[in-house]
Design a protein around this motif. Structure first.
Motif, PDB file in Angstrom:
ATOM      1  N   LEU A 196       0.834  -1.192   0.000  1.00 43.62           N
ATOM      2  CA  LEU A 196       0.000   0.000   0.000  1.00 43.62           C
ATOM      3  C   LEU A 196       0.873   1.248   0.000  1.00 43.62           C
ATOM      4  O   LEU A 196       1.928   1.271   0.629  1.00 43.62           O
ATOM      5  CB  LEU A 196      -0.906   0.010   1.231  1.00 43.62           C
TER       6      LEU A 196
ATOM      7  N   THR B  65      -3.085   6.104  -3.623  1.00 42.63           N
ATOM      8  CA  THR B  65      -3.573   4.900  -4.289  1.00 42.63           C
ATOM      9  C   THR B  65      -5.042   4.685  -3.926  1.00 42.63           C
ATOM     10  O   THR B  65      -5.421   4.826  -2.769  1.00 42.63           O
ATOM     11  CB  THR B  65      -2.760   3.669  -3.828  1.00 42.63           C
TER      12      THR B  65
ATOM     13  N   VAL C 234      -8.029   2.179  -3.262  1.00 39.83           N
ATOM     14  CA  VAL C 234      -8.171   0.797  -2.811  1.00 39.83           C
ATOM     15  C   VAL C 234      -9.648   0.473  -2.612  1.00 39.83           C
ATOM     16  O   VAL C 234     -10.459   1.355  -2.354  1.00 39.83           O
ATOM     17  CB  VAL C 234      -7.399   0.553  -1.489  1.00 39.83           C
TER      18      VAL C 234
ATOM     19  N   GLU D  20     -14.642   2.464  -2.556  1.00 35.77           N
ATOM     20  CA  GLU D  20     -13.213   2.698  -2.729  1.00 35.77           C
ATOM     21  C   GLU D  20     -12.774   3.870  -1.870  1.00 35.77           C
ATOM     22  O   GLU D  20     -13.568   4.749  -1.554  1.00 35.77           O
ATOM     23  CB  GLU D  20     -12.878   2.995  -4.188  1.00 35.77           C
TER      24      GLU D  20
ATOM     25  N   ILE E  24      -8.984  -3.110   4.082  1.00 36.83           N
ATOM     26  CA  ILE E  24      -8.733  -2.895   2.662  1.00 36.83           C
ATOM     27  C   ILE E  24      -8.757  -4.243   1.959  1.00 36.83           C
ATOM     28  O   ILE E  24      -8.040  -5.169   2.353  1.00 36.83           O
ATOM     29  CB  ILE E  24      -7.382  -2.180   2.463  1.00 36.83           C
TER      30      ILE E  24
END
Length: 70
Positions: free
Chosen positions: A19, A23, A25, A38, A67
């Motif tokens: 991670l 970003t 996720v 997300e 996540i």
């Protein structure tokens, strides 16, 4: 805006090294029925959690276990 934890334990996991900030996720569970599935990772905390932003929800403190795929 408040930061909310979804009752995840504060244990740091070794597999969260993939991670990184900035970003998108997928989440295992939604913090609200109206939020997106997300989150955009903003920064990692000293205790291994992530501060993230979820559309239609706001900022949240996530455990790597929250996540999807981690």
């Amino acid at each position: 805006m408040s930061v909310i934890s979804l009752n995840a334990p504060a244990t740091q996991q070794s597999h969260d090294t993939k991670l990184k900030a900035s970003t998108w996720v997928k989440l295992r569970e939604l913090p609200s029925p109206y939020s997106h599935d997300e989150a955009l990772l903003l920064c990692k905390t000293e205790d291994g959690f992530w501060i993230a932003w979820i559309p239609d929800y706001g900022e949240i403190k996530l455990s790597p276990r929250q996540i999807l795929g981690h």
